[in-house]
Write a protein that holds these residues in place. Structure first.
Motif, PDB file in Angstrom:
ATOM      1  N   THR A 104       0.831  -1.211   0.000  1.00 39.75           N
ATOM      2  CA  THR A 104       0.000   0.000   0.000  1.00 39.75           C
ATOM      3  C   THR A 104       0.860   1.253   0.000  1.00 39.75           C
ATOM      4  O   THR A 104       0.630   2.197  -0.780  1.00 39.75           O
ATOM      5  CB  THR A 104      -0.943   0.011   1.216  1.00 39.75           C
ATOM      6  OG1 THR A 104      -1.775  -1.150   1.163  1.00 39.75           O
ATOM      7  CG2 THR A 104      -1.810   1.250   1.217  1.00 39.75           C
TER       8      THR A 104
ATOM      9  N   ASN B 285       2.754   1.625  -3.401  1.00 47.84           N
ATOM     10  CA  ASN B 285       1.879   2.059  -4.486  1.00 47.84           C
ATOM     11  C   ASN B 285       1.503   3.538  -4.360  1.00 47.84           C
ATOM     12  O   ASN B 285       1.442   4.272  -5.354  1.00 47.84           O
ATOM     13  CB  ASN B 285       0.617   1.203  -4.527  1.00 47.84           C
ATOM     14  CG  ASN B 285       0.884  -0.193  -5.063  1.00 47.84           C
ATOM     15  OD1 ASN B 285       1.934  -0.443  -5.662  1.00 47.84           O
ATOM     16  ND2 ASN B 285      -0.044  -1.110  -4.858  1.00 47.84           N
ATOM     17  N   THR B 286       1.269   3.963  -3.130  1.00 48.18           N
ATOM     18  CA  THR B 286       0.921   5.375  -2.905  1.00 48.18           C
ATOM     19  C   THR B 286       2.072   6.287  -3.293  1.00 48.18           C
ATOM     20  O   THR B 286       1.883   7.306  -3.979  1.00 48.18           O
ATOM     21  CB  THR B 286       0.545   5.604  -1.427  1.00 48.18           C
ATOM     22  OG1 THR B 286      -0.577   4.775  -1.096  1.00 48.18           O
ATOM     23  CG2 THR B 286       0.194   7.052  -1.168  1.00 48.18           C
TER      24      THR B 286
END
Length: 427
Positions: free
Chosen positions: A289, A292-293
């Motif tokens: 997460t 990807n951010t």
């Protein structure tokens, strides 16, 4: 044909020979090491019996390695029980790691005795140092593979600028602790051979601890002839855009691999360079997460292409990833020990952008495998990336030295060194 007296004596000796490999790790180098040792045992038709004690998870996650022994009468996998696995402390704290080292030593002794091992090899020796330094006894003579010596790191860094990273306080304390325990370990009466993946550490142990039984062990890599069509197929499958340089970060994507320092560095590059750049991240990660951010944020402002594949890659598929790559990234954060990434890169004749710290930095400099930078500083990584993007990849590093480095570490050399020092007679 009648056998000679010496042949009969040898048969009696080898019929009772039981070598035990003990390894509860299931990631990193470990599955490959076991695979190479099994293959060598089989191809050389070594006498005696080979027992391999692993985590029960190993049998599920590396069924291909376990299958190598299916048709062999002389090789057997023995997992510890699920209850024994569950009882092991995690490695979240120093206290837990210390307690776990004694737990694993107890299991090692238990299985060595139960399987009547005549000699054992601990494939990850580092975690066993506390009980061994205290002189705890084993049911049989033992050897081990020492991955992460650090006591000699202050001897590195004699190369010209940039100045290699200095050890942190934590690393300095570890070096002192290691020096204190190493003498006791090396002179343990049951230790037969301390295999070490760091040749520079072996040289210093030979001087500091005469008769230390330390032996350099090549960190193995399989060298495959390049299949360019397969590499191009993978490149197309991943959707890599044309006219971009491919920079590969391969392996478990963790904080210690420097992935966030790399992303910070990419955010510093000018758009004209980002337009030439494709960064491919391949490996399992618990940071999906967050990664990807961060990549999405950078891509909003810079025309860089990011590709990620968050999964474990089987050994057979690894060479294609390195063949399709222009630059291999290894911005590890004060990493101790060797990295298989350097070996895969050298085997594929691809230059690396590596941390300048410790053994990795020293190997890259000595073998001219590419560029080294202070990977704790994103601005230094950015400077290294700039060089990689502006220069022809063929001018980075020395291809002859890369080949020599890969040749010195071929898998067969690794396995033959192990069994020669375990006193397993060849047929």
């Amino acid at each position: 044909m009648l056998k000679t007296t010496s042949e009969l004596a040898r048969d009696r000796c080898t019929s009772n020979l039981r070598i035990l490999l003990f390894d509860l790790s299931i990631r990193g180098h470990h599955p490959s090491y076991i695979k190479y040792l099994i293959r060598y045992w089989q191809t050389q038709q070594l006498p005696g019996h080979l027992d391999i004690v692993t985590s029960p998870l190993f049998l599920d996650e590396h069924a291909d390695v376990v299958a190598l022994a299916d048709d062999s009468q002389s090789i057997q996998f023995t997992p510890i029980t699920a209850a024994e696995e569950a009882a092991l402390r995690d490695r979240s704290t120093g206290v837990n790691r210390l307690k776990r080292s004694f737990q694993e030593w107890s299991l090692f002794c238990q299985y060595s005795a139960a399987l009547k091992a005549s000699e054992s090899l601990i494939l990850y020796f580092d975690t066993f140092q506390p009980p061994i330094s205290l002189g705890m006894r084993s049911p049989c003579p033992f050897s081990g593979i020492y991955f992460r010596p650090t006591f000699h790191y202050n001897s590195f860094g004699s190369s010209p600028k940039p100045t290699p990273q200095k050890p942190s306080l934590k690393a300095w304390v570890q070096q002192k602790r290691e020096t204190t325990s190493l003498r006791r370990v090396l002179y343990h009466p049951q230790l037969q051979t301390l295999f070490c993946l760091d040749p520079f550490a072996v040289q210093q142990m030979d001087v500091a601890y005469p008769g230390s039984k330390a032996v350099y062990l090549p960190d193995p890599v399989e060298i495959h002839p390049p299949v360019l069509a397969e590499a191009e197929r993978l490149k197309a499958e991943l959707g890599i855009e044309p006219n971009r340089k491919v920079c590969l970060l391969f392996g478990a994507l963790t904080h210690r691999k420097g992935v966030f320092q790399l992303l910070d560095a990419i955010s510093m590059l000018p758009p004209v360079l980002c337009q030439q750049l494709c960064v491919v991240l391949v490996g399992e990660s618990k940071l999906v997460t967050e990664l990807n951010t961060r990549m999405a944020t950078i891509a909003q402002h810079k025309p860089v292409q990011f590709i990620h594949q968050y999964e474990f890659v089987a050994d057979a598929a690894i060479p294609n990833y390195f063949q399709m790559t222009d630059i291999v990234l290894a911005p590890y954060q004060q990493h101790v020990g060797m990295s298989g990434i350097l070996l895969h890169a050298a085997a594929a004749q691809k230059p690396v952008l590596s941390s300048d710290y410790g053994l990795m930095g020293e190997v890259v400099r000595r073998y001219k495998l590419g560029l080294t930078v202070d990977s704790t500083r994103p601005e230094d990584i950015a400077k290294g990336l700039t060089q990689c993007l502006l220069k022809d990849s063929d001018t980075l590093g020395d291809r002859a030295r890369m080949q020599a480095f890969a040749d010195e570490n071929q898998a067969e050399r690794f396995a033959s060194t192990v069994f020669q020092h375990l006193n397993v007679p060849s047929m």
